[in-house]
Scaffold this motif. Structure first.
Motif, PDB file in Angstrom:
ATOM      1  N   VAL A  76      43.254  39.155  41.640  1.00 11.97           N
ATOM      2  CA  VAL A  76      41.937  38.695  41.174  1.00 11.97           C
ATOM      3  C   VAL A  76      40.845  39.569  41.764  1.00 11.97           C
ATOM      4  O   VAL A  76      39.947  40.054  41.058  1.00 11.97           O
ATOM      5  CB  VAL A  76      41.721  37.212  41.548  1.00 11.97           C
ATOM      6  CG1 VAL A  76      40.279  36.828  41.337  1.00 11.97           C
ATOM      7  CG2 VAL A  76      42.627  36.325  40.739  1.00 11.97           C
ATOM      8  N   SER A  79      40.600  42.913  40.218  1.00  5.82           N
ATOM      9  CA  SER A  79      40.068  42.996  38.865  1.00  5.82           C
ATOM     10  C   SER A  79      38.547  43.069  38.856  1.00  5.82           C
ATOM     11  O   SER A  79      37.936  43.372  37.833  1.00  5.82           O
ATOM     12  CB  SER A  79      40.522  41.791  38.055  1.00  5.82           C
ATOM     13  OG  SER A  79      39.757  40.664  38.444  1.00  5.82           O
ATOM     14  N   SER A 101      37.085  27.720  39.290  1.00  3.62           N
ATOM     15  CA  SER A 101      38.246  27.387  38.472  1.00  3.62           C
ATOM     16  C   SER A 101      38.643  25.931  38.669  1.00  3.62           C
ATOM     17  O   SER A 101      39.201  25.307  37.774  1.00  3.62           O
ATOM     18  CB  SER A 101      39.405  28.329  38.786  1.00  3.62           C
ATOM     19  OG  SER A 101      40.360  27.680  39.561  1.00  3.62           O
ATOM     20  N   SER A 115      34.618  35.140  34.350  1.00  2.01           N
ATOM     21  CA  SER A 115      35.793  35.844  33.837  1.00  2.01           C
ATOM     22  C   SER A 115      36.864  35.944  34.925  1.00  2.01           C
ATOM     23  O   SER A 115      38.056  35.821  34.650  1.00  2.01           O
ATOM     24  CB  SER A 115      35.404  37.227  33.329  1.00  2.01           C
ATOM     25  OG  SER A 115      35.093  38.057  34.415  1.00  2.01           O
ATOM     26  N   ALA A 116      36.409  36.115  36.190  1.00  7.59           N
ATOM     27  CA  ALA A 116      37.381  36.151  37.284  1.00  7.59           C
ATOM     28  C   ALA A 116      38.102  34.826  37.408  1.00  7.59           C
ATOM     29  O   ALA A 116      39.319  34.768  37.632  1.00  7.59           O
ATOM     30  CB  ALA A 116      36.682  36.501  38.593  1.00  7.59           C
ATOM     31  N   ASP A 118      38.602  32.664  35.022  1.00  7.13           N
ATOM     32  CA  ASP A 118      39.540  32.535  33.912  1.00  7.13           C
ATOM     33  C   ASP A 118      40.818  33.316  34.201  1.00  7.13           C
ATOM     34  O   ASP A 118      41.929  32.839  33.943  1.00  7.13           O
ATOM     35  CB  ASP A 118      38.903  33.061  32.617  1.00  7.13           C
ATOM     36  CG  ASP A 118      37.810  32.134  32.150  1.00  7.13           C
ATOM     37  OD1 ASP A 118      37.809  30.965  32.599  1.00  7.13           O
ATOM     38  OD2 ASP A 118      36.950  32.567  31.366  1.00  7.13           O
ATOM     39  N   TYR A 119      40.607  34.533  34.750  1.00  5.11           N
ATOM     40  CA  TYR A 119      41.741  35.378  35.093  1.00  5.11           C
ATOM     41  C   TYR A 119      42.636  34.671  36.111  1.00  5.11           C
ATOM     42  O   TYR A 119      43.864  34.637  35.997  1.00  5.11           O
ATOM     43  CB  TYR A 119      41.216  36.693  35.657  1.00  5.11           C
ATOM     44  CG  TYR A 119      42.276  37.726  35.948  1.00  5.11           C
ATOM     45  CD1 TYR A 119      43.269  38.026  35.009  1.00  5.11           C
ATOM     46  CD2 TYR A 119      42.281  38.415  37.155  1.00  5.11           C
ATOM     47  CE1 TYR A 119      44.216  38.974  35.283  1.00  5.11           C
ATOM     48  CE2 TYR A 119      43.232  39.367  37.435  1.00  5.11           C
ATOM     49  CZ  TYR A 119      44.213  39.639  36.488  1.00  5.11           C
ATOM     50  OH  TYR A 119      45.163  40.567  36.770  1.00  5.11           O
ATOM     51  N   ARG A 122      44.604  31.964  34.472  1.00  5.75           N
ATOM     52  CA  ARG A 122      45.686  32.532  33.679  1.00  5.75           C
ATOM     53  C   ARG A 122      46.836  32.948  34.592  1.00  5.75           C
ATOM     54  O   ARG A 122      47.998  32.639  34.347  1.00  5.75           O
ATOM     55  CB  ARG A 122      45.148  33.725  32.902  1.00  5.75           C
ATOM     56  CG  ARG A 122      45.847  33.950  31.573  1.00  5.75           C
ATOM     57  CD  ARG A 122      45.014  34.815  30.640  1.00  5.75           C
ATOM     58  NE  ARG A 122      44.620  36.081  31.193  1.00  5.75           N
ATOM     59  CZ  ARG A 122      43.351  36.493  31.306  1.00  5.75           C
ATOM     60  NH1 ARG A 122      42.364  35.711  30.924  1.00  5.75           N
ATOM     61  NH2 ARG A 122      43.069  37.676  31.804  1.00  5.75           N
ATOM     62  N   LEU A 123      46.458  33.649  35.701  1.00  5.60           N
ATOM     63  CA  LEU A 123      47.488  34.115  36.639  1.00  5.60           C
ATOM     64  C   LEU A 123      48.282  32.952  37.204  1.00  5.60           C
ATOM     65  O   LEU A 123      49.494  32.994  37.326  1.00  5.60           O
ATOM     66  CB  LEU A 123      46.848  34.889  37.789  1.00  5.60           C
ATOM     67  CG  LEU A 123      46.490  36.343  37.524  1.00  5.60           C
ATOM     68  CD1 LEU A 123      45.838  36.937  38.752  1.00  5.60           C
ATOM     69  CD2 LEU A 123      47.742  37.121  37.171  1.00  5.60           C
ATOM     70  N   ASN A 126      50.599  31.566  34.565  1.00  2.00           N
ATOM     71  CA  ASN A 126      51.709  32.496  34.377  1.00  2.00           C
ATOM     72  C   ASN A 126      52.668  32.451  35.549  1.00  2.00           C
ATOM     73  O   ASN A 126      53.880  32.451  35.376  1.00  2.00           O
ATOM     74  CB  ASN A 126      51.190  33.929  34.246  1.00  2.00           C
ATOM     75  CG  ASN A 126      50.527  34.136  32.908  1.00  2.00           C
ATOM     76  OD1 ASN A 126      50.699  33.314  32.010  1.00  2.00           O
ATOM     77  ND2 ASN A 126      49.751  35.194  32.779  1.00  2.00           N
TER      78      ASN A 126
END
Lengths: 459, 428
Positions: A76, A79, A101, A115-116, A118-119, A122-123, A126
């Motif tokens: 994170v 990114s 988050s 956006s971080a 959200d990333y 997602r991570l 996953n």
């Protein structure tokens, strides 16, 4: 999938695989004409399959749980195009992203943060999917592999025992891992501390005031990390404690071993041992609320000035705590002195006390010295009594009625509360911890060596 | 020498003998004094704690005629939301004003209101939630008093004046009036066992700390017992005598004597900073205590294994058992009682431990009762440490009472260990 569900699923799978292995072995035995025609007992075939199925998957799961947060964090932060340079800035940023988050961010929400976050979401999703997928595939695949390898000639027992033996060895190595863990964690942080404070200042400096400035122009802005007042404070409290514990513990052990009747011994020994079982926080409370005020009143009644938190109160109570430790160790070594030595001395006409003083004690001396050294290391490392009763002020004094501070007290005060792990203030605690660890380790090592050497004398 | 007559020699010996006997008596006296000192310390420690703490098991309560006036409460129906907003404080104040109609003036009234605990509105809320029909009606209830009142009432017995603290003469007068009429009395303090921590002594309890201790001990037991037993089995039954096993042995003995706070530093650096496990959680506390109790358990388990006679092993071996079967089917069951006593003693140590838990953040002020091993929690010894630091005088007796609870749990555990050892002790 949530980790607990995954774990439950894995356990269920292991049970099923065990059952399959077991029943297949039974089936094979039936066609061969009895269990005795198998290479191992049926349960070993079950265990063999279950170990293949469970062990790698569980190890993978453990490693995953231990490291996924760190990896996600690096990804994170990686990114982000412009991130702060300092670790504390990065920590703050990451905490913000995490809060966003989780849905409770305080402060402004920038698109970059969003956006971080959200990333991150997602991570995480996953990661947990991948974790479930990988560990289940591994478990099922290896279980299938083990079951396919099944044949009545397979020496399942030997293979299972080999694994069990490896597990036993791993458990025995836990002690080594712990020591290495202590050394690494304490050493690593201490080295960071010594980058900002020179070792010589820490070891020989006479002034201890570990504040760090919030602003550069603040009064007393630079902290002082001279630990000598802490060392002297620790030594004084320990010395007072030993002054109480050694004579009382030793005399009690001598009396119990040489004079006391069976009944007195049966009552007095467990009573003394109660003192060893009382938690130290209780002694701390006793020292702070009963003994310290008593000493202060007593001192003022004979015209002395005593602080309400004094080295004397902490040392006295610590001494009481250590009495059973000294007495049980001395009791052991005194009992180990052969009766023939006593009989010889008594036969020559010595009194009992002369026998004890001139024969038993000299014979038991190495063991007693070892026990006292162990007791000293215990006194140096004792925390709660001094935290509650010795005080916080780093005084360089020889007066036991004044308040002193010790190494352990400072470790506690530096690390309790809000902390930042890049300021010398908190890192100093680890340097003190290193000192404490090394000192007690050396003392214990000498003590164990002395005790061991002595024990071999009468063998 | 030769000049001495026999009588002189005898006289000298007699003198010397008398002094030697005196010394003997003195030496013996010192021994008795040492034992007496130790026993006295036990007696003083326990009587001090009990005399300070016994008061906390009762709590002063005040009897009030409460009118659940819908207007004062500001609600018309009883449901969760309106109950959350309802002004129960106003109801209590009204009841107090009715009981003492002569009190006027702001400061006097404020003092009057301070008779009742700030937790009392919640008691009323719970009552109304349980019996919605009470709305608009009156009822006589017992409410907990403020800790100042509680301390004052309890100290009245010790001295005529009582401990005043923040209690004014006027308030003391009301309290005595209420005591005389039986509207103020002491009752069993259930709050102490059902509540979590609180800044108000009269609402503070040990339930959260007890649950935290329980979870922490569960984690410790679940990890340290299997690992400790496995390590002991390897070292005692399989290990070849070489440098590597020597290193492990020395290590275990040394770890047993490492100060507990160092284990706290380890936990902080590795479990919290490196693995980022949650702070203040029983999980981390249990991990740290596991590392700490492991040496104790390994040493006692080895002793238990050593006590199993070799003939058992040889017999099993002779019947064709593999080394692993010898240990797991024959030696381990025989050594189990000894291992269990060792585990109980190790758990008792872990239960009383405070310092390493301070390092991993279990000193936080936590009111909620933890539900699992990752919830923030505190443990009993840390709760004692926190209360001992609190300025309110009423916390002294709460601290002592918590100590009494902790000590009784420890005594029960140690008694269990002793009984288990006695019961299962066998001679070969």
């Amino acid at each position: 999938m949530q980790t607990p569900t995954l774990l439950a699923l894995l356990l269920l799978l292991i049970l099923v695989v065990y059952g399959t292995g077991f029943s297949r072995a039974l089936g094979a035995a039936r066609s061969l004409g009895g269990v005795r025609n198998l290479a191992s007992l049926p349960s070993y075939y079950g265990l063999f399959a279950a170990l293949w199925c469970g062990l790698p998957a569980l190890l993978l799961l453990g490693a995953w749980i231990a490291f996924d947060d760190t990896i996600i964090r690096t990804m994170v932060l990686g990114s982000l195009p412009d991130k702060p340079e300092t670790p504390s800035g990065q920590n703050l940023l990451y905490a913000q992203i995490q809060n966003l988050s989780a849905g409770h961010l305080i402060g402004e929400k920038t698109p970059q943060l969003q956006s971080a976050a959200d990333y991150l979401d997602r991570l995480r999703r996953n990661s947990s999917n991948l974790q479930a997928f990988l560990s289940l595939t591994l478990a099922v695949g290896l279980a299938a592999f083990a079951l396919l390898r099944f044949s009545p000639k397979l020496c399942a027992r030997e293979k299972v025992e080999k694994v069990l033996r490896a597990i036993l060895i791993a458990c025995a190595c836990a002690a080594i891992f712990t020591t290495v863990g202590i050394l690494l964690s304490v050493l690593f942080e201490s080295l960071r501390f010594f980058q900002s404070v020179p070792v010589s200042e820490f070891l020989f400096g006479l002034h201890w005031s570990p504040q760090m400035a919030l602003r550069s122009d603040q009064v007393g802005s630079s902290g002082a990390f001279g630990a000598v007042p802490l060392f002297t404070g620790t030594l004084m409290v320990s010395a007072i404690a030993m002054f109480v514990a050694v004579p009382v513990g030793l005399m009690a052990a001598i009396y119990l071993a040489e004079y006391a009747s069976r009944r007195v011994r049966a009552v007095a020994k467990p009573t003394l041992e109660i003192l060893a079982g009382v938690p130290t926080v209780v002694y701390g409370f006793f020292a702070a609320l009963t003994v310290a005020p008593f000493i202060r009143d007593l001192a003022s009644s004979i015209g002395l000035q005593a602080s309400s938190e004094s080295a004397l109160a902490a040392g006295l109570v610590m001494g009481i705590m250590i009495i059973p430790f000294v007495s049980s160790l001395s009791d052991d070594v005194i009992n180990a002195v052969p009766q023939s030595l006593r009989d010889g001395a008594l036969g020559l006409g010595s009194t009992r006390s002369e026998t004890v003083r001139k024969v038993v004690i000299p014979a038991a001396l190495p063991g007693i010295v070892g026990g006292v050294l162990l007791a000293v290391s215990r006194a140096i490392g004792e925390t709660m009594i001094v935290v509650m009763a010795a005080g916080l002020a780093a005084n360089l004094t020889a007066n036991p009625l004044e308040s002193v501070t010790t190494v352990t007290v400072q470790i506690v005060t530096l690390l309790v509360g809000d902390q930042e792990f890049d300021s010398p203030k908190t890192l100093a605690a680890f340097a003190l911890g290193l000192m404490l660890f090394v000192t007690t380790l050396v003392l214990n090592f000498i003590a164990l060596h002395v005790v061991k050497k002595y024990r071999e004398q009468y063998d | 020498m030769t000049d001495l007559t026999q009588a002189q020699v005898r006289e000298r010996i007699a003198k010397r003998l008398a002094s030697r006997h005196r010394k003997e008596k003195l030496f013996r006296g010192l021994g008795v004094a040492s034992i007496a000192f130790g026993v006295l310390a036990v007696v003083i420690l326990f009587s001090d704690i009990i005399s300070k703490g016994s008061g906390a098991f009762v709590q002063t309560a005040i009897q009030l005629d409460v009118h659940y006036d819908a207007q004062v409460l500001g609600i018309d129906t009883v449901d969760d939301e309106s109950l959350a907003w309802a002004n129960f404080t106003g109801v209590i104040r009204q009841a107090l004003r009715e009981r003492f109609p002569s009190v006027t003036g702001r400061s006097a009234k404020r003092e009057l209101y301070s008779l009742v605990s700030s937790g009392a509105p919640f008691t009323l809320r719970d009552r109304l939630a349980d019996n919605p029909g009470l709305l608009g009606k009156s009822e006589t209830v017992w409410l907990a008093t403020d800790d100042d009142v509680d301390t004052f009432v309890k100290s009245l017995k010790a001295s005529k004046e009582g401990f005043r603290g923040r209690t004014s003469d006027q308030k003391a007068g009301w309290i005595e009036q209420l005591l005389d009429s039986g509207e103020l009395k002491k009752r069993f303090n259930t709050t102490f066992f059902t509540n979590g921590d609180s800044r108000e002594p009269e609402q503070a309890g040990i339930r959260a700390a007890l649950m935290g201790s329980l979870f922490t001990l569960l984690v410790t037991l679940a990890l340290s017992f299997p690992i400790g037993v496995a390590a002991a089995i390897y070292l005692e039954e399989y290990a070849p005598k070489n440098r590597w096993t020597d290193l492990i042995e020395v290590n275990i003995n040394n770890l047993a004597a490492v100060p507990s706070i160092v284990f706290g530093l380890l936990g902080l650096a590795i479990f919290i900073n490196f693995f980022e496990l949650p702070r203040s959680a029983p999980l981390v506390g249990g991990l740290v205590l596991t590392l700490m109790t492991l040496p104790t358990i390994i040493i006692s388990s080895r002793a238990a294994l050593k006590a199993v006679p070799p003939s058992i092993r040889e017999a099993a071996m002779g019947m064709g058992a593999s080394p692993m079967q010898v240990v797991f089917h024959h030696v381990l069951p025989l050594a189990m009682p000894g291992m269990l006593t060792g585990a109980i003693i190790g758990m008792a140590q872990a239960l009383g431990e405070t310092a390493p838990l301070l390092m991993i953040g279990m000193v936080a002020f936590i009111v909620d009762v933890p539900d699992g091993i990752t919830d923030p929690a505190t443990v009993l010894p840390v709760q004692i440490f926190l209360w001992a630091d609190s300025p309110e005088r009423a916390f002294v007796e709460r601290t002592s009472a918590a100590i009494m609870v902790l000590l009784s749990v420890l005594i029960v555990m140690n008694t269990c260990a002793v009984l288990l050892r006695k019961k299962l002790e066998r001679r070969w």
